[in-house]
Enzyme design. Structure first.
Site, PDB file in Angstrom:
ATOM      1  N   HIS A 164      20.356  10.036  -4.279  1.00 34.82           N
ATOM      2  CA  HIS A 164      19.253   9.679  -3.285  1.00 34.82           C
ATOM      3  C   HIS A 164      18.562   8.316  -3.853  1.00 34.82           C
ATOM      4  O   HIS A 164      17.411   7.221  -3.497  1.00 34.82           O
ATOM      5  CB  HIS A 164      18.336  10.908  -3.139  1.00 34.82           C
ATOM      6  CG  HIS A 164      16.909  11.066  -2.151  1.00 34.82           C
ATOM      7  ND1 HIS A 164      17.284  10.571  -1.061  1.00 34.82           N
ATOM      8  CD2 HIS A 164      15.238  10.271  -3.102  1.00 34.82           C
ATOM      9  CE1 HIS A 164      15.712   9.930  -1.042  1.00 34.82           C
ATOM     10  NE2 HIS A 164      14.962  10.305  -1.190  1.00 34.82           N
ATOM     11  N   SER A 199      13.316   6.641   1.912  1.00 40.86           N
ATOM     12  CA  SER A 199      13.594   7.340   1.548  1.00 40.86           C
ATOM     13  C   SER A 199      11.949   7.983   2.234  1.00 40.86           C
ATOM     14  O   SER A 199      12.011   8.057   4.017  1.00 40.86           O
ATOM     15  CB  SER A 199      13.402   9.004   0.297  1.00 40.86           C
ATOM     16  OG  SER A 199      12.635  10.109   0.287  1.00 40.86           O
ATOM     17  N   ASP A 237      23.416  11.820  -1.382  1.00 42.13           N
ATOM     18  CA  ASP A 237      22.442  12.259  -1.229  1.00 42.13           C
ATOM     19  C   ASP A 237      21.828  13.357  -1.377  1.00 42.13           C
ATOM     20  O   ASP A 237      22.407  13.874  -0.337  1.00 42.13           O
ATOM     21  CB  ASP A 237      21.761  11.186  -0.213  1.00 42.13           C
ATOM     22  CG  ASP A 237      20.583  11.012  -0.318  1.00 42.13           C
ATOM     23  OD1 ASP A 237      19.773  11.837  -0.713  1.00 42.13           O
ATOM     24  OD2 ASP A 237      19.735  10.088  -0.243  1.00 42.13           O
TER      25      ASP A 237
END
Length: 278
Positions: free
Chosen positions: A258, A97, A229
């Protein structure tokens, strides 16, 4: 506890496990978490004989809760300080991320120039750019991130609980098998950090354009992304990033959320190991 002090006086906490002569794997966590988010990977890879390093970003976890420097240039410089302190060479940098953007920025701006990086992995990562702009029409509107800022400022504890119990791990999907432990561990990590760092971090992960970084990177790079995601949509991240990388490989995971490194560690760890060994 292990810390390194940066040039601007910030204490960065890091974990350093495994044989000091083994190949180092450096893990970069997502917003607003800490190095603890990599538990499933650190334990797996140290058992495989690797040296594993994970830090808490400035303002996050156990690192200094400073009020400023919460941007990608400082994030990358901070990890460069950790790498230089430990004199890591031939390292594989793995970022999730926001940490994927941090890792890419570090590799492009520090690691490759110093000859310290062997490979890069970006998991559910934000590059090239999350924000909708004239040059990035498929991005998310600024109002989305303004909503994050408002929710954080109004009630950070509830906001973090809602994110973890909902879209981050796909627990808002029908028939999802929710883990209360995973949810509360996410919340715990988030609440350990500083609100100012997390507020500024929203701008860092949403408005930083990593296009030039991706173009600079030449080391083998694995881009891993779940097609469900809900935090970093694949169409505006991985599918664009792979086109900019000179030596990239894309692996898409059907139905994965995610936070797939936590919810699907066996799959993710096996694919990471194969890439590292290749």
């Amino acid at each position: 506890m292990s810390f390194v002090t940066t040039k601007d006086g910030v204490e960065i906490f890091f974990k350093d496990w495994g044989p000091k002569d083994a190949q180092p794997l450096v893990f970069h966590h997502g917003w607003p978490l800490s190095s603890d988010d990599w538990d499933a990977q650190l334990l797996f890879f140290v058992k495989q004989g690797y040296r594993v390093i994970a830090h808490d970003r400035r303002g996050h976890g156990r690192s200094s809760q400073v009020w400023d420097g919460h941007d990608m240039d400082h994030y990358a410089a901070d990890i460069a300080a950790v790498v230089q302190h430990l004199d890591l060479k031939n390292a594989v940098h793995i970022g999730h991320s926001t940490g994927g953007g941090e890792a890419a920025h570090y590799v492009a701006r520090h690691g490759q120039q110093q000859g310290r990086v062997a490979k890069l992995v970006m998991i559910g990562a934000v590059p090239p750019l999350m924000l909708k702009t004239p040059a990035n029409p498929g991005g998310l509107p600024i109002e989305v991130f303004d909503g994050f800022r408002k929710s954080l400022s109004d009630n950070r504890a509830q906001f973090y609980l809602d994110v973890a119990a909902g879209p981050f791990y796909g627990y808002n999907r029908p028939n999802a098998k929710k883990s209360d432990g995973i949810v509360w561990n996410w919340w715990r990590q988030g609440m350990m950090g500083g609100a100012k760092a997390h507020l500024d971090g929203i701008k860092a992960f949403s408005e930083t354009d990593f296009t030039d970084d991706l173009k600079i990177i030449t080391v083998p790079t694995l881009v891993m992304h779940g097609d469900d995601d809900q935090i970093v949509p694949i169409a505006d991240s991985a599918l664009l990033a792979i086109k900019l990388l000179k030596n990239g490989t894309l692996k898409v995971y059907p139905g994965f959320p995610h936070g797939m490194a936590t919810t699907e560690p066996d799959t993710i760890n096996a694919d990471l190991l194969a890439f590292i060994r290749a």
